[in-house]
Enzyme design. Structure first.
Site, PDB file in Angstrom:
ATOM      1  N   LYS A 103       0.840  -1.188   0.000  1.00  0.00           N
ATOM      2  CA  LYS A 103       0.000   0.000   0.000  1.00  0.00           C
ATOM      3  C   LYS A 103       0.881   1.246   0.000  1.00  0.00           C
ATOM      4  O   LYS A 103       1.545   1.556   0.988  1.00  0.00           O
ATOM      5  CB  LYS A 103      -0.912   0.041   1.232  1.00  0.00           C
ATOM      6  CG  LYS A 103      -1.812   1.281   1.258  1.00  0.00           C
ATOM      7  CD  LYS A 103      -2.335   1.559   2.645  1.00  0.00           C
ATOM      8  CE  LYS A 103      -3.045   2.909   2.705  1.00  0.00           C
ATOM      9  NZ  LYS A 103      -2.197   4.063   2.312  1.00  0.00           N
ATOM     10  N   GLU A 163      10.125   1.228  10.454  1.00  0.00           N
ATOM     11  CA  GLU A 163      11.161   2.268  10.347  1.00  0.00           C
ATOM     12  C   GLU A 163      10.431   3.588  10.388  1.00  0.00           C
ATOM     13  O   GLU A 163       9.731   3.950   9.449  1.00  0.00           O
ATOM     14  CB  GLU A 163      11.971   2.097   9.064  1.00  0.00           C
ATOM     15  CG  GLU A 163      13.223   2.971   9.020  1.00  0.00           C
ATOM     16  CD  GLU A 163      12.988   4.321   8.385  1.00  0.00           C
ATOM     17  OE1 GLU A 163      12.791   5.305   9.147  1.00  0.00           O
ATOM     18  OE2 GLU A 163      12.991   4.413   7.153  1.00  0.00           O
ATOM     19  N   CYS A 189      13.965  10.700   6.577  1.00  0.00           N
ATOM     20  CA  CYS A 189      14.003  10.265   7.982  1.00  0.00           C
ATOM     21  C   CYS A 189      15.406  10.357   8.573  1.00  0.00           C
ATOM     22  O   CYS A 189      15.547  10.481   9.799  1.00  0.00           O
ATOM     23  CB  CYS A 189      13.469   8.855   8.105  1.00  0.00           C
ATOM     24  SG  CYS A 189      14.365   7.632   7.134  1.00  0.00           S
ATOM     25  N   GLU A 193      10.618  16.006  15.477  1.00  0.00           N
ATOM     26  CA  GLU A 193      11.003  15.899  14.078  1.00  0.00           C
ATOM     27  C   GLU A 193      10.335  17.017  13.276  1.00  0.00           C
ATOM     28  O   GLU A 193       9.127  17.233  13.376  1.00  0.00           O
ATOM     29  CB  GLU A 193      10.597  14.543  13.520  1.00  0.00           C
ATOM     30  CG  GLU A 193      11.103  14.284  12.110  1.00  0.00           C
ATOM     31  CD  GLU A 193      10.758  12.899  11.600  1.00  0.00           C
ATOM     32  OE1 GLU A 193      11.608  12.278  10.933  1.00  0.00           O
ATOM     33  OE2 GLU A 193       9.633  12.430  11.871  1.00  0.00           O
TER      34      GLU A 193
END
Length: 493
Positions: free
Chosen positions: A175, A250, A284, A385
């Site tokens: 997906k 992750e 990331c 973040e």
């Protein structure tokens, strides 16, 4: 192949319309829809799982070398279609075309790399306690894999999930993110062209709370592997838990980039700029906070700001562009809110960016870079973040303070260190609590490495032999050829 044909999903070897209709796909450069992608129903997600389950035994019975032949074909097709696929990545995600070409090159390399494991998946033979007997530890496919990927690398992350799954003998339902589904659908046509058997790879597009929920709660799934944000990762773990389905995640990062007083400043500055601003900061492993020794702080900051000012914000289809738009309006507004909160809490703008008065392309989600000084380790800008073109820089008194600030994070994915002191390098390797450490260099990570994080950066990982292990399970076989039963021992369980 028509690169603008995005009307159907690939399920069980057939192209199917979305039962829930379509969803517009927005070009981040213009803010306008340029395509419609199919919107799957929960029933279609379950149909894809059924197709993968039906196809898996025959796929696993092929030798790894036979599976690798298909994968080499896929790698070649991706290379043959590299330019149209790269341009599609730009249109749906917004990164500069030079970066998109690199992404597509990586997408091909994943298939080449993992195809080469055809002769490297190893088992073990152990001596038994009984005569005339051996114990075999086999590595076998897990079965049916669900892969869920984010929007920041919509082509490469397809390969990162599909390639190891296939060489291990699994089938997969993938997906893509609902905002960037087109690269995956384009690649599905390449999988079809390579002759993959029906059901081995299935691409299902649609909303996370519909399609994603159906996939991650299904009891006939053997592994869920996901790259994305922490909240989504936690929901997936909770969804898979009742069925005890293994989950590999992750997730986010808050990478510290540490610059000591003996660092090569030219290298450190160039690396810091690239690591922060590639893909508009939407990576990331990006440089998310800079910790600079007080003896070189002023010189480093001056050079960093100058290099950042020189970045060319522009149409991402142009080879001369360094910085494209943010991926979406919500993502743009999120970064703007983070920046506003940092300024309110006392951060000092060394270079203040924002929405340009005259964007390179009319409309779109444009944002020029910001560099913030005067920050402390406890500020939100140093803890959360950002995932955009905003970067804080903090002055540190020495190596020990840098280590302490670096580790003061709920994330633990990537960290960077620039120094010429070998003792400090080894100390950092021992003390930095992150899954990846880059010394005097930046990413991207290598195919043969292991991309893994600690804490909220998620359990599990990708790439290399250790990433492949997630797609394999162990089977123990006791083989007795003596003609007599061994003396039974007390069972342990």
């Amino acid at each position: 192949m028509q690169s603008d044909d995005h009307s159907s999903m690939w399920i069980g070897g057939h192209w199917e319309q979305g039962a829930e209709g379509t969803r517009p796909v927005i070009n981040p450069s213009t803010g306008e829809a340029f395509a419609n992608a199919p919107e799957a129903s929960a029933a279609q997600a379950l149909q894809a799982i059924d197709a993968a389950r039906a196809a898996q035994p025959a796929w696993a019975r092929l030798s790894p070398l036979q599976r690798g032949v298909y994968m080499h074909k896929i790698a070649g097709l991706i290379r043959d279609h590299a330019e149209p696929l790269a341009r599609l990545v730009v249109r749906e995600q917004g990164k500069p075309i030079t970066e998109a070409r690199g992404e597509v090159g990586g997408a091909a390399e994943f298939f080449t790399y993992f195809a080469e494991f055809a002769r490297r998946i190893q088992g073990e033979i152990l001596p038994s306690d009984a005569p005339g007997e051996q114990i075999w530890i086999q590595r076998v496919p897990v079965g049916v894999v669900v892969g869920i990927i984010p929007w920041n690398y919509p082509a490469a992350l397809v390969s990162r999930k599909v390639a190891p799954a296939l060489i291990a003998g699994n089938t997969i339902v993938l997906k893509p993110h609902e905002e960037t589904p087109l690269s995956a659908l384009y690649m599905a046509r390449l999988f079809e062209q390579a002759g993959l058997p029906a059901g081995v790879v299935n691409i299902v597009t649609g909303a996370g709370d519909t399609v994603g929920a159906a996939l991650t709660t299904h009891p006939d799934v053997d592994l869920v592997t996901m790259t994305g944000g922490v909240p989504t990762g936690k929901r997936i773990m909770a969804a898979a838990a009742p069925n005890l389905v293994p989950v590999s995640l992750e997730l986010g990062g808050k990478a510290p980039l540490i610059v000591m007083e003996d660092a090569d400043l030219d290298l450190a500055v160039a690396s810091a700029v690239t690591s922060r601003f590639m893909n508009c900061g939407q990576v990331c492993i990006c440089n998310e906070r800079m910790l600079v020794h007080e003896k070189v702080y002023d010189a480093f900051v001056a050079r960093f700001v100058q290099a950042t000012k020189a970045l060319r914000l522009g149409d991402p289809m142009l080879d001369t562009t360094d910085l494209g738009p943010k991926v979406s309006q919500p993502e743009l507004e999120k970064v703007e809110a983070i920046l506003a909160a940092a300024l309110t809490s006392g951060a000092e703008p060394l270079l203040l960016g924002g929405r340009p008065d005259t964007p390179p392309v009319a409309g779109g989600y444009w944002m020029t870079p910001t560099v913030l000084g005067g920050v402390t380790a406890d500020m939100a800008i140093m803890q959360d973040e950002i995932f955009g073109p905003v970067i804080p820089v903090m002055k540190v008194s020495g190596f020990d303070e840098a280590m302490a600030v670096a580790n003061d994070s709920r994330y633990g994915l990537s960290a960077y260190l620039f120094t010429q002191d070998y003792r400090r390098i080894m100390q950092a390797v021992a003390d930095i609590r992150f899954g990846e450490i880059y010394v005097n260099r930046i990413g991207p990570e290598a195919l043969q490495g292991y991309h893994t994080g600690y804490r909220n950066s998620g359990p599990g990982g990708d790439d290399g032999i250790h990433g492949l292990e997630s797609y394999l399970r162990k089977k123990t076989v006791y083989v007795n050829w003596s003609g007599s039963s061994p003396v039974p021992l007390m069972p342990y369980a």
